[in-house]
Motif scaffolding. Structure first.
Motif, PDB file in Angstrom:
ATOM      1  N   THR A 193       0.971  -1.277  -0.030  1.00 45.71           N
ATOM      2  CA  THR A 193      -0.008  -0.022   0.024  1.00 45.71           C
ATOM      3  C   THR A 193       0.772   1.461   0.005  1.00 45.71           C
ATOM      4  N   VAL A 194       0.300   2.386  -0.693  1.00 42.19           N
ATOM      5  CA  VAL A 194       0.954   3.566  -0.601  1.00 42.19           C
ATOM      6  C   VAL A 194       1.082   4.084   0.729  1.00 42.19           C
ATOM      7  N   ALA A 195       2.468   4.646   1.180  1.00 41.27           N
ATOM      8  CA  ALA A 195       2.713   5.170   2.331  1.00 41.27           C
ATOM      9  C   ALA A 195       1.650   6.407   2.475  1.00 41.27           C
ATOM     10  N   VAL A 196       0.983   6.459   3.459  1.00 41.51           N
ATOM     11  CA  VAL A 196       0.066   7.833   3.842  1.00 41.51           C
ATOM     12  C   VAL A 196       0.907   8.524   4.728  1.00 41.51           C
ATOM     13  N   PRO A 197       1.170   9.854   4.446  1.00 40.96           N
ATOM     14  CA  PRO A 197       2.022  10.545   5.316  1.00 40.96           C
ATOM     15  C   PRO A 197       1.601  10.775   6.589  1.00 40.96           C
TER      16      PRO A 197
END
Length: 780
Positions: A193-197
């Protein structure tokens, strides 16, 4: 017929409920390790749909047969005919609904069949990926192939690998080595999954000086005599800790301090290490280590930090997040502690159970080390090559991560302990009640008295001798009859005995314990033996394997010149007398002089509660072993001939040594501050510790990096025909007879200890606070 309809309806409900249970029980996951199980679950769900459709079709056929039978009877006549017709109108509606449900279920079955076919196809693709992964060839991960090979042969050697999902396939090896460990690159087909800031972390909590020690006593726990002893000591000194904390709080004047999360793991008290101390607490066993640990706990707690205390391996594993198994895998989550205080036993347990995480987090460890660990014994490769390897060394830590009971060597950090501080009234009362002809012998175990009849007989001519030797039923035969033995005394009764006595005498053992400082603080003179020759690992079994040379030459022999070197070197006469016990005349003359000498109770500031709080506060605020020290800035000049910036050191006004130049133009983020640095050249027979001490200074090993440069020799007018970089704990140094200069190749080997007659060493020295040798004047 109603019965048959009812059975059909409830069968339909049961089938729908079963179908919902099948779907709710199975959830598709992201992990490739669950694909096979989930596809099988989906196949079972498809079978349920088919069985449901078949049963509905059978129900429809039976309803149709019943309807045909009804049309062939005479029940259509008169009122009798109207009754069954009215009765079966709802049944006809039910049949229509069942037909609609059956059609819907049939449509659902077709759609689910299509979905499951696609799932099976995808599952086969994923299964192929699981079984057909290839080891990536990435120069950024040179150890990947070797680690995969190791996993093929040894993945079953520790259950922790299975805990992280390893199942023997190539892909599971690569997933583990890329996502749990870091030896292989991430696999491109893994769902990531794309890392959420994440939002910025909240500001750390601020430490506040505490006003009560009750919570600390709960944290320490129960169940061991050693813990009970430590809690009694903390209660006894509670008021002194509270007063000291208030004074330090005023001295710091509201300075902000981050609250640290600290784990205290007392390894030598764990059952896995044998815990030989707890059973001996009430039998005269050594208490020095427990005294120190009790004071460390009190100091950390009073400074306002968050503590966790463990004395068992199981608790240690739980607090660290150790995965189940034999300790080969990393921790399951980031280490939740900023600092870990432990001992050599605890250090070994942590290394055994933290896997690769130990190397990652060892910079946060502080090792409570009674006698100290010098750099030559700490560096594993060097210790092995040069014969310095011992049972307790070769950890490759920064030497200042080791914290000692006394300031043996500046290579380590001085942790210390505390002695009870007297107020003015108590001091005057002690002086008034001293008995000049009363002596107390240092030693609770009968073995210490063996062979000491000669000294005791001479002492008995002038003084009444008291002992505190432990015994259960009968007096120990090693204690002469003219000695008044009180048996093992509680701490407060032992203090009262010292307040009456004039002399506290040691017979060579135990080495460097806390009791002599307690005696001096209660107005006693401490008389001890000078060792000739010095005791070492060559002539005393006690010192064998200790990771320190204690100022010896390159032969690496642990040497102690007296029973208590700190008392001899840092306190001295009139409070401390060190004599040759083999010389009866010198021994007797010392006793006569001591009886005539008046001394006041004396306690060095560094052994008061305030001194220890001050020291530990400075360590926590300033010691950082997890970041790389700052280096000099690059030169601004574009000249290719200049390979390094100008030296920030300059000759002192009297041209005898170097100091940090005020015009250097830069000041590194160093602790101690570089303004306290002085660079001196030793004599051939002197260590850097001795070189600095002769000038009223302290050797500071963290400053070696500033003088480990060729230009420093030139600034000190030392001519070098050649300059070499080598691993040697005596470097930087110069061999003047051949004009060869040597610089240190391995920073972990920078050492204040050690000398060799053919070298003159470059020594970094600093000033220190009055009564606080561990801190420079501007170090607080």
């Amino acid at each position: 017929r109603i019965f048959v309809l009812g059975i059909g309806f409830f069968t339909l409900c049961f089938l729908m409920t079963s179908l919902g249970g099948q779907f709710s029980a199975k959830r598709l996951g992201d992990s490739p390790f669950t694909i096979r199980t989930e596809v099988m679950g989906a196949l079972e769900s498809r079978g349920v749909l088919r069985r449901m459709s078949d049963m509905l079709e059978m129900l429809m056929k039976r309803m149709d047969i019943l309807a045909r039978l009804e049309n062939s009877t005479d029940f259509h006549k008169g009122d009798e005919a109207r009754f069954p017709l009215d009765r079966f109108q709802p049944a006809a509606g039910l049949m229509e609904r069942i037909q609609a449900i059956a059609q819907n279920v049939s449509d659902i079955a077709v759609k689910v069949d299509q979905i499951l076919r696609n799932s099976l196809l995808n599952g086969k693709v994923m299964e192929g990926r699981r079984d057909q992964c290839e080891v990536p060839r990435d120069p950024k991960y040179p150890n990947c192939a070797g680690k995969v090979e190791w996993m093929r042969a040894r993945w079953t050697s520790d259950p922790c690998y299975a805990f992280f999902g390893v199942d023997g396939t190539e892909c599971s090896f690569l997933i583990y080595l890329s996502e749990v460990e870091w030896f292989c690159p991430p696999l491109p087909w893994r769902n990531r999954t794309v890392a959420v800031p994440s939002p910025p972390p909240p500001p750390p909590a601020q430490a506040a000086f505490r006003r009560d020690l009750a919570r600390l006593l709960e944290l320490i726990g129960t169940g061991k005599e050693s813990l009970s002893f430590m809690k009694k000591r903390i209660r006894h000194l509670a008021q002194q800790w509270l007063r000291a904390a208030r004074r330090l709080e005023q001295k710091l004047a509201g300075r902000q301090r981050d609250q640290k999360q600290i784990l205290i793991h007392i390894g030598f008290l764990t059952e896995e290490s044998g815990d030989v101390f707890s059973p001996r607490v009430l039998k005269g066993g050594p208490l020095g280590e427990m005294v120190q640990w009790a004071d460390i706990l009190a100091a950390l707690f009073m400074l306002g930090h968050s503590l966790r205390v463990t004395v068992s391996l199981k608790e240690l594993q739980s607090h660290l997040g150790v995965p189940p198994g034999r300790g080969n895998c990393p921790l399951t989550s980031p280490l939740p502690f900023d600092l870990i205080y432990t001992d050599y036993h605890g250090l070994q347990q942590m290394k055994q159970h933290m896997g690769l995480s130990f190397k990652k987090y060892r910079c946060r460890v502080r090792v409570i080390d009674t006698f100290g660990t010098e750099p030559a014994y700490n560096h594993e490769e060097y210790a092995t090559l040069r014969g310095y390897r011992t049972n307790w060394g070769y950890w490759n830590l920064q030497p200042t991560q080791f914290m000692t009971m006394f300031p043996h060597t500046p290579d380590n950090s001085f942790m210390g302990f505390v002695s009870e501080e007297l107020n003015q009234t108590e001091r005057q009362l002690i002086k008034a009640n001293k008995v000049s002809s009363m002596a107390v012998v240092y030693g609770k175990e009968a073995s210490i008295w063996k062979g000491k009849e000669k000294f005791l007989t001479i002492l008995n001519k002038y003084m009444e001798i008291h002992g505190t030797v432990y015994y259960e039923t009968q007096r120990p035969p090693e204690v002469p009859a003219f000695v008044k033995n009180h048996g093992l005394l509680p701490q407060h009764e032992f203090q009262q005995l010292l307040r009456k006595a004039k002399l506290f005498i040691g017979f060579g053992f135990p080495y460097e314990g806390p009791a002599p400082l307690e005696a001096i603080a209660n107005g006693c003179v401490f008389l001890q033996a000078r060792f000739n020759p010095p005791h070492s690992s060559l002539n005393h079994e006690f010192f064998r394997g200790k990771p320190t040379s204690r100022e010896a030459t390159g032969t690496a022999v642990f040497q102690v010149s007296s029973q208590h070197p700190y008392a001899e070197d840092f306190i001295g006469k009139p409070h401390v007398w060190t004599v040759d016990y083999n010389n009866s005349e010198e021994f007797e003359a010392a006793i006569k002089t001591i009886m005539r000498t008046q001394v006041d109770p004396y306690l060095p500031y560094e052994y008061t509660c305030e001194g220890m709080l001050e020291r530990i506060h400075a360590y926590i605020q300033h010691q950082d072993f997890c970041t790389t020290p700052s280096l000099p800035p690059s030169p601004k000049t574009k000249s290719p001939a200049m390979q390094s910036p100008p030296s920030p050191l300059a000759l002192s006004p009297n041209s005898t040594h170097l100091v940090w130049s005020p015009s250097a133009g830069w000041a590194p983020q160093a602790w101690p501050p570089v303004a306290s640095l002085q660079v001196w050249v030793s004599e051939p027979q002197h260590t850097c510790t001795e070189t600095c001490r002769r000038r009223g200074l302290v050797c500071e090993p963290t400053f070696f990096r500033f003088l480990n440069k060729e230009e420093v020799f030139l600034q000190l007018s030392i001519a070098c025909d050649s300059t070499e970089y080598e691993m040697n704990h005596l470097y930087p140094a110069v061999a003047e007879n051949v004009r060869e200069c040597y610089l240190q190749k391995e920073p972990l080997l920078f050492s204040c200890a050690g000398y060799n007659p053919k070298y003159r060493r470059l020594c970094p020295c600093r000033d220190f606070r009055q009564g606080q040798v561990a801190l420079c004047r501007d170090c607080l």
